[in-house]
Design a protein around this motif. Sequence first.
Motif, PDB file in Angstrom:
ATOM      1  N   ALA A  43       0.806  -1.050  -0.071  1.00 59.71           N
ATOM      2  CA  ALA A  43       0.004   0.065   0.154  1.00 59.71           C
ATOM      3  C   ALA A  43       0.912   1.479  -0.028  1.00 59.71           C
ATOM      4  N   ARG A  44       0.448   2.239  -0.882  1.00 57.67           N
ATOM      5  CA  ARG A  44       1.215   3.573  -0.990  1.00 57.67           C
ATOM      6  C   ARG A  44       1.120   4.254   0.555  1.00 57.67           C
ATOM      7  N   PRO A  45       1.801   5.193   1.112  1.00 56.65           N
ATOM      8  CA  PRO A  45       1.560   6.128   2.056  1.00 56.65           C
ATOM      9  C   PRO A  45       0.340   6.919   1.933  1.00 56.65           C
ATOM     10  N   GLU A  46      -0.633   6.850   3.079  1.00 54.59           N
ATOM     11  CA  GLU A  46      -1.670   7.689   3.042  1.00 54.59           C
ATOM     12  C   GLU A  46      -1.114   9.234   2.967  1.00 54.59           C
ATOM     13  N   LYS A  47      -2.167   9.937   1.814  1.00 51.92           N
ATOM     14  CA  LYS A  47      -1.858  11.428   1.722  1.00 51.92           C
ATOM     15  C   LYS A  47      -3.171  11.758   1.963  1.00 51.92           C
ATOM     16  N   LYS A  48      -3.141  13.338   2.376  1.00 53.01           N
ATOM     17  CA  LYS A  48      -4.369  14.032   2.404  1.00 53.01           C
ATOM     18  C   LYS A  48      -5.132  14.154   1.097  1.00 53.01           C
ATOM     19  N   ARG A  49      -6.223  13.706   1.120  1.00 51.10           N
ATOM     20  CA  ARG A  49      -6.985  13.768  -0.129  1.00 51.10           C
ATOM     21  C   ARG A  49      -8.049  15.034   0.124  1.00 51.10           C
ATOM     22  N   PRO A  50      -8.213  15.534  -1.237  1.00 49.93           N
ATOM     23  CA  PRO A  50      -8.923  16.880  -1.161  1.00 49.93           C
ATOM     24  C   PRO A  50     -10.406  16.483  -1.271  1.00 49.93           C
TER      25      PRO A  50
ATOM     26  N   GLU B  27      -3.987  23.264   6.597  1.00 54.45           N
ATOM     27  CA  GLU B  27      -3.686  22.213   7.626  1.00 54.45           C
ATOM     28  C   GLU B  27      -3.305  20.965   7.169  1.00 54.45           C
ATOM     29  N   LYS B  28      -3.764  20.611   6.044  1.00 54.50           N
ATOM     30  CA  LYS B  28      -4.016  19.178   5.327  1.00 54.50           C
ATOM     31  C   LYS B  28      -2.732  19.203   4.543  1.00 54.50           C
ATOM     32  N   GLY B  29      -2.109  20.302   4.188  1.00 54.24           N
ATOM     33  CA  GLY B  29      -0.959  20.537   3.554  1.00 54.24           C
ATOM     34  C   GLY B  29      -1.258  20.522   1.970  1.00 54.24           C
ATOM     35  N   LEU B  30      -2.485  20.836   1.580  1.00 59.14           N
ATOM     36  CA  LEU B  30      -2.682  20.749   0.149  1.00 59.14           C
ATOM     37  C   LEU B  30      -2.354  22.116  -0.600  1.00 59.14           C
ATOM     38  N   VAL B  31      -2.389  23.155   0.421  1.00 52.76           N
ATOM     39  CA  VAL B  31      -1.806  24.613   0.017  1.00 52.76           C
ATOM     40  C   VAL B  31      -0.998  25.261   1.003  1.00 52.76           C
ATOM     41  N   THR B  32      -0.361  26.113   0.573  1.00 51.52           N
ATOM     42  CA  THR B  32       0.623  27.028   1.362  1.00 51.52           C
ATOM     43  C   THR B  32       0.109  28.315   1.315  1.00 51.52           C
TER      44      THR B  32
END
Length: 129
Positions: A2-9, A55-60
């Motif tokens: 399994a690939r590491p869990e990334k924050k999904r939008p 907070e989720k790391g989707l944007v800066t």
Amino acid sequence: MARPEKKRPTDGELEILSVLWERGPSTVREVFRMLNEARETGYTTVLKLMQIMTEKGLVTRDTAVRPQVYRAVRTRRQMQKQLLGDLLDKAFAGSPGSLVMQALSTRKASPQELQQIRELLDHLEGDVQ
């Protein structure tokens, strides 16, 4: 594996990311105005979503300027690749062939898209042989 869990939008977050990909770095007000052209959206809703996305790391966000400017962390292509990988694993048991066949049977592809698919297949077959 399994690939590491990334924050999904979420769907709403993807709408905001689409604006950022189209416009480039933008303020909350600029994103709000673009979203409002398609459908009525509240400014505070957009602001809250963009805070959550930070907070989720989707944007800066650049806090050194006022108003603050937000940027997508990943390119559209990178996000598509992540989301497609997740879909491939979860819905198609990791089978790219099943995904492509389902996609092509669900929606009609344009002649240009079919040509691109043929070219990709030819390229991939050349790599295998």
